[in-house]
Design a protein around this motif. Structure first.
Motif, PDB file in Angstrom:
ATOM      1  N   THR A  66      48.966   2.378 -36.869  1.00  0.00           N
ATOM      2  CA  THR A  66      48.580   2.463 -35.457  1.00  0.00           C
ATOM      3  C   THR A  66      49.693   3.090 -34.620  1.00  0.00           C
ATOM      4  OG1 THR A  66      47.217   0.479 -35.731  1.00  0.00           O
ATOM      5  CG2 THR A  66      47.752   1.144 -33.484  1.00  0.00           C
ATOM      6  N   THR A  67      50.926   2.661 -34.864  1.00  0.00           N
ATOM      7  CA  THR A  67      52.061   3.226 -34.128  1.00  0.00           C
ATOM      8  C   THR A  67      52.244   4.707 -34.449  1.00  0.00           C
ATOM      9  OG1 THR A  67      53.111   1.044 -34.288  1.00  0.00           O
ATOM     10  CG2 THR A  67      54.481   2.877 -33.585  1.00  0.00           C
ATOM     11  N   ALA A  68      52.092   5.061 -35.739  1.00  0.00           N
ATOM     12  CA  ALA A  68      52.244   6.464 -36.134  1.00  0.00           C
ATOM     13  C   ALA A  68      51.159   7.326 -35.512  1.00  0.00           C
ATOM     14  CB  ALA A  68      52.198   6.579 -37.654  1.00  0.00           C
ATOM     15  N   SER A  69      49.928   6.818 -35.430  1.00  0.00           N
ATOM     16  CA  SER A  69      48.829   7.572 -34.818  1.00  0.00           C
ATOM     17  C   SER A  69      49.114   7.856 -33.344  1.00  0.00           C
ATOM     18  CB  SER A  69      47.525   6.799 -34.976  1.00  0.00           C
ATOM     19  OG  SER A  69      46.458   7.493 -34.388  1.00  0.00           O
ATOM     20  N   LYS A  70      49.684   6.889 -32.642  1.00  0.00           N
ATOM     21  CA  LYS A  70      50.050   7.119 -31.240  1.00  0.00           C
ATOM     22  C   LYS A  70      51.141   8.176 -31.125  1.00  0.00           C
ATOM     23  CE  LYS A  70      48.985   2.390 -29.729  1.00  0.00           C
ATOM     24  NZ  LYS A  70      49.564   1.130 -29.180  1.00  0.00           N
ATOM     25  N   ALA A  71      52.114   8.135 -32.040  1.00  0.00           N
ATOM     26  CA  ALA A  71      53.218   9.100 -31.989  1.00  0.00           C
ATOM     27  C   ALA A  71      52.742  10.516 -32.286  1.00  0.00           C
ATOM     28  CB  ALA A  71      54.308   8.688 -32.973  1.00  0.00           C
ATOM     29  N   PHE A  72      51.739  10.650 -33.170  1.00  0.00           N
ATOM     30  CA  PHE A  72      51.262  11.984 -33.543  1.00  0.00           C
ATOM     31  C   PHE A  72      50.548  12.676 -32.390  1.00  0.00           C
ATOM     32  CE2 PHE A  72      50.955  10.845 -38.335  1.00  0.00           C
ATOM     33  CZ  PHE A  72      52.342  10.747 -38.368  1.00  0.00           C
ATOM     34  N   ASN A  73      50.060  11.915 -31.411  1.00  0.00           N
ATOM     35  CA  ASN A  73      49.347  12.496 -30.284  1.00  0.00           C
ATOM     36  C   ASN A  73      50.264  12.826 -29.109  1.00  0.00           C
ATOM     37  OD1 ASN A  73      46.862  12.270 -31.609  1.00  0.00           O
ATOM     38  ND2 ASN A  73      46.609  10.152 -30.933  1.00  0.00           N
ATOM     39  N   LEU A  74      51.582  12.652 -29.289  1.00  0.00           N
ATOM     40  CA  LEU A  74      52.540  12.921 -28.225  1.00  0.00           C
ATOM     41  C   LEU A  74      53.512  14.009 -28.662  1.00  0.00           C
ATOM     42  CD1 LEU A  74      53.381   9.232 -27.175  1.00  0.00           C
ATOM     43  CD2 LEU A  74      51.873  10.813 -25.983  1.00  0.00           C
ATOM     44  N   PRO A  75      54.147  14.698 -27.719  1.00  0.00           N
ATOM     45  CA  PRO A  75      55.145  15.717 -28.089  1.00  0.00           C
ATOM     46  C   PRO A  75      56.325  15.087 -28.824  1.00  0.00           C
ATOM     47  CG  PRO A  75      54.474  15.958 -25.792  1.00  0.00           C
ATOM     48  CD  PRO A  75      53.905  14.657 -26.258  1.00  0.00           C
ATOM     49  N   THR A  76      56.774  15.745 -29.889  1.00  0.00           N
ATOM     50  CA  THR A  76      57.851  15.194 -30.715  1.00  0.00           C
ATOM     51  C   THR A  76      59.157  15.098 -29.950  1.00  0.00           C
ATOM     52  OG1 THR A  76      56.767  16.234 -32.600  1.00  0.00           O
ATOM     53  CG2 THR A  76      59.006  15.446 -32.946  1.00  0.00           C
ATOM     54  N   ILE A  77      59.370  15.969 -28.995  1.00  0.00           N
ATOM     55  CA  ILE A  77      60.653  16.024 -28.300  1.00  0.00           C
ATOM     56  C   ILE A  77      60.853  14.854 -27.349  1.00  0.00           C
ATOM     57  CG2 ILE A  77      59.884  17.363 -26.320  1.00  0.00           C
ATOM     58  CD1 ILE A  77      63.088  17.990 -28.368  1.00  0.00           C
ATOM     59  N   GLU A  78      59.769  14.164 -26.957  1.00  0.00           N
ATOM     60  CA  GLU A  78      59.873  13.095 -25.963  1.00  0.00           C
ATOM     61  C   GLU A  78      60.557  11.868 -26.557  1.00  0.00           C
ATOM     62  OE1 GLU A  78      59.100  13.331 -22.876  1.00  0.00           O
ATOM     63  OE2 GLU A  78      58.147  15.309 -22.936  1.00  0.00           O
TER      64      GLU A  78
END
Length: 391
Positions: A15-27
């Motif tokens: 669940t945490t990884a899915s949220k991270a994949f939908n956001l810019p990596t640089i943030e």
């Protein structure tokens, strides 16, 4: 503190990884989610090794269905690890090597337990970039795509048979989470856990998912090897120049500052080059009018290079039909109207039909009409209304 179950820990990491994949990596927020998912996944990996869920001496039939999904932990680790932000080349090289290690571990598991079929190994065993012939390379990619599409369709069919969530997963991580047992329904599903049909369907879904991710892992491994080769063969960065204490450098910098031209002053207006109109509304310089958004700009652009007159909005047939509905068109006339009997002639013809009720009715109507006309002529002599223009 009570230890969290392995399935709940893995689900939380997904669940945490899915949220991270939908956001810019640089943030920074994304990196916080990535670190949290990595921590949970590393705990999962440690507990899997401690519980000895997978042994080289076992075969696929010896692994319980509920444990098969944990074969995906190395793949998810590689996906999350690749989202870690690395600014230095050495850090990126170490990161890519870790990703490669996790992908190779996942591929080894599937080939060792013979989950990946011989056809899968033949299709994905060698990278498409290694095929020199462009035609054969294209055919290989088409076969790989069709294979992945077929496996994914079979996974969706099995998921529907198990009455899982109707929402379609948007990523591989969400697809993996969809086959995990839901801890919130543990007591309600206790009867299902012993259902052999449900067990077989769930096992089939997990095995198909493992084969689908096997194809993804082979593709990711090829890209990872290419990136690692580029990083290792890239030329070294030029050394950074430290500020010098040489007085000649300081003198030259002062001279450069003295002769540097100032930036143009802001003269106002929307672009800093001055106003577009004078107080009376007269244009002072050329300018372009644009819409407030993309839709307005597209509408204005579509109106360029059109005819200088108003174009018709309907055909002639549509116009005539509209005028006919308004009552502006007179119908009748012509040869057909000339040959048609008048109402008086038609009445006389109908009255001649003796021996019928219709004929008798028309004869009576004709008699009344003639009687009415005779009475009119008695009270109105011929020419009585003509004043000969005398007023």
């Amino acid at each position: 503190m009570e230890e969290i179950p392995l399935s709940s820990l893995f689900r939380r990491a997904l669940t945490t990884a899915s949220k991270a994949f939908n956001l810019p990596t640089i943030e920074d927020e994304t990196q916080e989610l990535v670190r949290s998912a990595l921590s949970d996944l590393q705990q999962c990996s440690t507990r899997i090794a401690k519980l000895s869920l997978f042994s080289p001496n076992e075969q696929l039939a010896d692994i319980p269905t509920r444990d098969l999904v944990y074969l995906l932990v190395p793949y998810v680790l590689s996906e999350v690890q690749s989202r870690v932000r690395a600014t230095e080349r050495e850090d990126r090289i170490d990161l890519v090597k870790e990703v490669k290690r996790h992908l190779e571990a996942y591929i080894y598991y599937l080939e060792h337990y013979e989950i990946a079929t011989e056809e899968d190994k033949e299709l994905y065993g060698r990278p498409a970039s290694s095929v020199a012939d462009p035609t054969k390379r294209r055919e290989l990619k088409i076969k790989q795509y069709k294979r992945e599409k077929d496996i994914k369709a079979r996974i969706e069919a099995v998921r529907k048979r198990t009455n899982q969530s109707a929402t379609e997963p948007t990523s591989n991580v969400e697809l993996i989470a969809s086959v995990l047992p839901d801890p919130s329904h543990k007591s309600a599903d206790s009867a299902e856990e012993h259902d052999s049909d449900t067990e077989e369907i769930l096992r089939e879904a997990i095995l198909l998912l493992l084969r689908f991710i096997y194809a993804e892992a082979q593709t990711q491994l090829e890209k990872t090897n290419e990136e690692l080769e580029l990083l290792l063969n890239a030329p070294p960065l030029p050394p950074q120049q430290t500020p010098s204490d040489d007085p000649r450098v300081a003198k030259k910098r002062a001279e450069d500052d003295m002769w540097r031209l100032d930036a143009p002053l802001n003269k106002g207006g929307p672009d800093g080059k001055g106003p577009l109109l004078d107080p009376q509304g007269k244009p002072l310089r050329p300018f372009v009018l644009l819409g407030s958004n993309a839709a307005d700009r597209a509408r204005l652009q579509s109106q360029v290079f059109q005819a200088d007159h108003r174009l018709p909005t309907m055909s002639i047939e549509e116009y005539l039909e509209l005028e006919k509905q308004r009552g502006n068109i007179i119908t009748g006339g012509g040869p057909a109207s000339e040959q048609k009997l008048t109402t008086k002639e038609q009445l006389a013809l109908d009255a001649e039909q003796d021996g019928t009720a219709f004929g008798e009715e028309k004869a009576e109507e004709k008699r009344q009409r003639d009687e009415s006309w005779a009475q009119y002529t008695d009270t109105h002599p011929r020419g009585a209304g003509n004043t000969m223009n005398r007023g």
